[in-house]
Structure formats: structure tokens, C-alpha cells
Design a protein around this motif. Sequence first.
Motif, PDB file in Angstrom:
ATOM      1  N   LEU A  85       0.853  -1.184   0.000  1.00 35.35           N
ATOM      2  CA  LEU A  85       0.000   0.000   0.000  1.00 35.35           C
ATOM      3  C   LEU A  85       0.887   1.231   0.000  1.00 35.35           C
ATOM      4  O   LEU A  85       1.898   1.263   0.692  1.00 35.35           O
ATOM      5  CB  LEU A  85      -0.857   0.065   1.277  1.00 35.35           C
ATOM      6  N   THR A  86       0.518   2.249  -0.739  1.00 34.20           N
ATOM      7  CA  THR A  86       1.221   3.522  -0.691  1.00 34.20           C
ATOM      8  C   THR A  86       0.525   4.400   0.348  1.00 34.20           C
ATOM      9  O   THR A  86      -0.690   4.551   0.327  1.00 34.20           O
ATOM     10  CB  THR A  86       1.208   4.217  -2.067  1.00 34.20           C
ATOM     11  N   VAL A  87       1.311   4.971   1.258  1.00 30.66           N
ATOM     12  CA  VAL A  87       0.762   5.818   2.314  1.00 30.66           C
ATOM     13  C   VAL A  87       0.236   7.099   1.666  1.00 30.66           C
ATOM     14  O   VAL A  87       0.991   7.839   1.027  1.00 30.66           O
ATOM     15  CB  VAL A  87       1.840   6.135   3.377  1.00 30.66           C
ATOM     16  N   PRO A  88      -1.085   7.381   1.820  1.00 30.97           N
ATOM     17  CA  PRO A  88      -1.677   8.527   1.124  1.00 30.97           C
ATOM     18  C   PRO A  88      -1.283   9.886   1.687  1.00 30.97           C
ATOM     19  O   PRO A  88      -1.199  10.854   0.943  1.00 30.97           O
ATOM     20  CB  PRO A  88      -3.180   8.307   1.268  1.00 30.97           C
ATOM     21  N   LYS A  89      -1.041   9.971   3.001  1.00 29.87           N
ATOM     22  CA  LYS A  89      -0.588  11.244   3.571  1.00 29.87           C
ATOM     23  C   LYS A  89       0.128  10.997   4.891  1.00 29.87           C
ATOM     24  O   LYS A  89      -0.053   9.968   5.532  1.00 29.87           O
ATOM     25  CB  LYS A  89      -1.736  12.234   3.743  1.00 29.87           C
ATOM     26  N   THR A  90       0.963  11.947   5.266  1.00 29.24           N
ATOM     27  CA  THR A  90       1.759  11.827   6.481  1.00 29.24           C
ATOM     28  C   THR A  90       0.861  11.791   7.711  1.00 29.24           C
ATOM     29  O   THR A  90      -0.099  12.551   7.810  1.00 29.24           O
ATOM     30  CB  THR A  90       2.746  13.010   6.576  1.00 29.24           C
ATOM     31  N   GLY A  91       1.200  10.885   8.634  1.00 28.81           N
ATOM     32  CA  GLY A  91       0.438  10.773   9.874  1.00 28.81           C
ATOM     33  C   GLY A  91       0.719   9.461  10.577  1.00 28.81           C
ATOM     34  O   GLY A  91       1.608   8.701  10.189  1.00 28.81           O
ATOM     35  N   GLU A  92      -0.052   9.216  11.622  1.00 29.54           N
ATOM     36  CA  GLU A  92       0.086   7.976  12.380  1.00 29.54           C
ATOM     37  C   GLU A  92      -0.945   6.966  11.884  1.00 29.54           C
ATOM     38  O   GLU A  92      -2.138   7.261  11.833  1.00 29.54           O
ATOM     39  CB  GLU A  92      -0.078   8.240  13.874  1.00 29.54           C
ATOM     40  N   TYR A  93      -0.458   5.790  11.539  1.00 29.40           N
ATOM     41  CA  TYR A  93      -1.298   4.716  11.038  1.00 29.40           C
ATOM     42  C   TYR A  93      -1.291   3.563  12.038  1.00 29.40           C
ATOM     43  O   TYR A  93      -0.232   3.155  12.512  1.00 29.40           O
ATOM     44  CB  TYR A  93      -0.800   4.237   9.672  1.00 29.40           C
ATOM     45  N   THR A  94      -2.480   3.052  12.331  1.00 22.82           N
ATOM     46  CA  THR A  94      -2.610   1.970  13.299  1.00 22.82           C
ATOM     47  C   THR A  94      -3.101   0.714  12.595  1.00 22.82           C
ATOM     48  O   THR A  94      -4.106   0.733  11.889  1.00 22.82           O
ATOM     49  CB  THR A  94      -3.600   2.347  14.418  1.00 22.82           C
ATOM     50  N   THR A  95      -2.346  -0.368  12.806  1.00 25.63           N
ATOM     51  CA  THR A  95      -2.756  -1.680  12.331  1.00 25.63           C
ATOM     52  C   THR A  95      -3.364  -2.405  13.517  1.00 25.63           C
ATOM     53  O   THR A  95      -2.748  -2.505  14.573  1.00 25.63           O
ATOM     54  CB  THR A  95      -1.555  -2.489  11.807  1.00 25.63           C
ATOM     55  N   THR A  96      -4.589  -2.921  13.342  1.00 21.62           N
ATOM     56  CA  THR A  96      -5.283  -3.639  14.409  1.00 21.62           C
ATOM     57  C   THR A  96      -5.716  -5.001  13.904  1.00 21.62           C
ATOM     58  O   THR A  96      -6.240  -5.120  12.793  1.00 21.62           O
ATOM     59  CB  THR A  96      -6.546  -2.860  14.872  1.00 21.62           C
ATOM     60  N   ILE A  97      -5.484  -6.009  14.727  1.00 20.84           N
ATOM     61  CA  ILE A  97      -5.986  -7.346  14.448  1.00 20.84           C
ATOM     62  C   ILE A  97      -6.879  -7.748  15.615  1.00 20.84           C
ATOM     63  O   ILE A  97      -6.495  -7.610  16.774  1.00 20.84           O
ATOM     64  CB  ILE A  97      -4.851  -8.370  14.201  1.00 20.84           C
ATOM     65  N   SER A  98      -8.078  -8.182  15.299  1.00 24.58           N
ATOM     66  CA  SER A  98      -9.038  -8.671  16.290  1.00 24.58           C
ATOM     67  C   SER A  98      -9.242 -10.149  15.993  1.00 24.58           C
ATOM     68  O   SER A  98      -9.762 -10.503  14.936  1.00 24.58           O
ATOM     69  CB  SER A  98     -10.366  -7.932  16.172  1.00 24.58           C
ATOM     70  N   ALA A  99      -8.835 -11.014  16.940  1.00 22.80           N
ATOM     71  CA  ALA A  99      -8.821 -12.441  16.666  1.00 22.80           C
ATOM     72  C   ALA A  99      -9.669 -13.235  17.655  1.00 22.80           C
ATOM     73  O   ALA A  99      -9.800 -12.860  18.815  1.00 22.80           O
ATOM     74  CB  ALA A  99      -7.384 -12.951  16.704  1.00 22.80           C
ATOM     75  N   SER A 100     -10.208 -14.334  17.151  1.00 20.62           N
ATOM     76  CA  SER A 100     -10.979 -15.260  17.971  1.00 20.62           C
ATOM     77  C   SER A 100     -10.523 -16.681  17.657  1.00 20.62           C
ATOM     78  O   SER A 100     -10.713 -17.151  16.529  1.00 20.62           O
ATOM     79  CB  SER A 100     -12.470 -15.097  17.674  1.00 20.62           C
ATOM     80  N   HIS A 101      -9.900 -17.317  18.631  1.00 18.68           N
ATOM     81  CA  HIS A 101      -9.372 -18.681  18.481  1.00 18.68           C
ATOM     82  C   HIS A 101      -8.499 -18.796  17.236  1.00 18.68           C
ATOM     83  O   HIS A 101      -8.512 -19.821  16.548  1.00 18.68           O
ATOM     84  CB  HIS A 101     -10.504 -19.705  18.438  1.00 18.68           C
ATOM     85  N   ALA A 102      -7.761 -17.733  16.939  1.00 21.10           N
ATOM     86  CA  ALA A 102      -6.997 -17.670  15.695  1.00 21.10           C
ATOM     87  C   ALA A 102      -5.583 -18.220  15.846  1.00 21.10           C
ATOM     88  O   ALA A 102      -4.976 -18.144  16.901  1.00 21.10           O
ATOM     89  CB  ALA A 102      -6.934 -16.228  15.199  1.00 21.10           C
ATOM     90  N   LYS A 103      -5.112 -18.755  14.734  1.00 16.52           N
ATOM     91  CA  LYS A 103      -3.729 -19.193  14.599  1.00 16.52           C
ATOM     92  C   LYS A 103      -3.236 -18.645  13.274  1.00 16.52           C
ATOM     93  O   LYS A 103      -3.962 -18.668  12.276  1.00 16.52           O
ATOM     94  CB  LYS A 103      -3.652 -20.719  14.609  1.00 16.52           C
ATOM     95  N   GLY A 104      -2.008 -18.130  13.246  1.00 22.15           N
ATOM     96  CA  GLY A 104      -1.449 -17.611  12.005  1.00 22.15           C
ATOM     97  C   GLY A 104      -0.392 -16.566  12.263  1.00 22.15           C
ATOM     98  O   GLY A 104       0.290 -16.605  13.288  1.00 22.15           O
ATOM     99  N   TRP A 105      -0.262 -15.616  11.345  1.00 24.39           N
ATOM    100  CA  TRP A 105       0.722 -14.546  11.498  1.00 24.39           C
ATOM    101  C   TRP A 105       0.285 -13.316  10.709  1.00 24.39           C
ATOM    102  O   TRP A 105      -0.531 -13.393   9.803  1.00 24.39           O
ATOM    103  CB  TRP A 105       2.123 -15.004  11.083  1.00 24.39           C
ATOM    104  N   LEU A 106       0.884 -12.191  11.103  1.00 22.87           N
ATOM    105  CA  LEU A 106       0.631 -10.890  10.462  1.00 22.87           C
ATOM    106  C   LEU A 106       1.928 -10.107  10.477  1.00 22.87           C
ATOM    107  O   LEU A 106       2.639 -10.085  11.494  1.00 22.87           O
ATOM    108  CB  LEU A 106      -0.443 -10.116  11.240  1.00 22.87           C
ATOM    109  N   GLU A 107       2.248  -9.474   9.350  1.00 25.07           N
ATOM    110  CA  GLU A 107       3.421  -8.603   9.305  1.00 25.07           C
ATOM    111  C   GLU A 107       3.093  -7.364   8.487  1.00 25.07           C
ATOM    112  O   GLU A 107       2.548  -7.454   7.385  1.00 25.07           O
ATOM    113  CB  GLU A 107       4.622  -9.316   8.687  1.00 25.07           C
ATOM    114  N   VAL A 108       3.423  -6.198   9.052  1.00 21.57           N
ATOM    115  CA  VAL A 108       3.282  -4.921   8.366  1.00 21.57           C
ATOM    116  C   VAL A 108       4.625  -4.210   8.502  1.00 21.57           C
ATOM    117  O   VAL A 108       5.102  -3.975   9.611  1.00 21.57           O
ATOM    118  CB  VAL A 108       2.152  -4.059   8.976  1.00 21.57           C
TER     119      VAL A 108
END
Length: 141
Positions: A108-131
Amino acid sequence: MLNRKKEILIAIIAIIMMIIIGQSYIIHNQARFDGDRVCSKNPNRFYLNFNLMNKDDSETMALNEGETLHVSWQIDGGKADIVITMADEISIYRADKCVKGENADFELTVPKTGEYTTTISASHAKGWLEVKAENSESGIF
């Protein structure tokens, strides 16, 4: 008299089994996170590898307009919602109700300068996430 004692013994055993099964269910559902979380060493990277996740987790990065976010994730069990937003604005990425077998790998290209928050909401989840953020000037993730 002997039948009455057997009935009481069977009732006691049934109650004990129900308690044991109930406690096992409660303990399993109280497990909130079993895995690895990496972000503090590199403020431009958020990484979760989870064997079990029953909670929300998020990380905020200060990004500049034009930078690139490399986003990748895989869900191997349970379900998860993944959202990337800037402050109180609408999300720049959203994946709802991701389940076993779903994954993504994109930029993704960042559209404008600022603080960006990545949130994951999981339920009985298994896996991975990378940003990861890449500075457009240096080309480094």
C-alpha cells in the motif's frame, strides 16, 4: 439401600466430570495470546506469530506520504479481522472475518503523512501478520 448409594456415587462422579470439563473450557477460552510479538526493535515493523489469539492487538507507526507499507498475513485457524487506519479517518485497508486458509501479500502507498494503526481482532486464531514500512527515499523496509 445399595442402589441409593450407587445413585449418589454416580451423581457425584457426574458432577465432578462436569466441573472438570467446565474448567477446561474456561481455561481454553481465557487463553488470550500464545505466540511472538515483535515491534519494539523496529518502529517501522509490526509482526505477530500466534498459535492462539483471542484478543485485539494493535501497533501505530508514524509514516510519511509516499512511503510503502508491505502487508502480509495468513490465518491457519479461527478467525480474524485486520484493519489499517490513519487516526480517526477511514481505513486504508480492511479484511473482515478472515478464516483458515486465507492470506494476503501486497503493498500500500501511504496517502498522507500521519500515524497509522494496524489492528488485528482475533478469535481462536492461529497464524501470522506482518506490516513493514519502506521509506521511499531509502528503499529499505
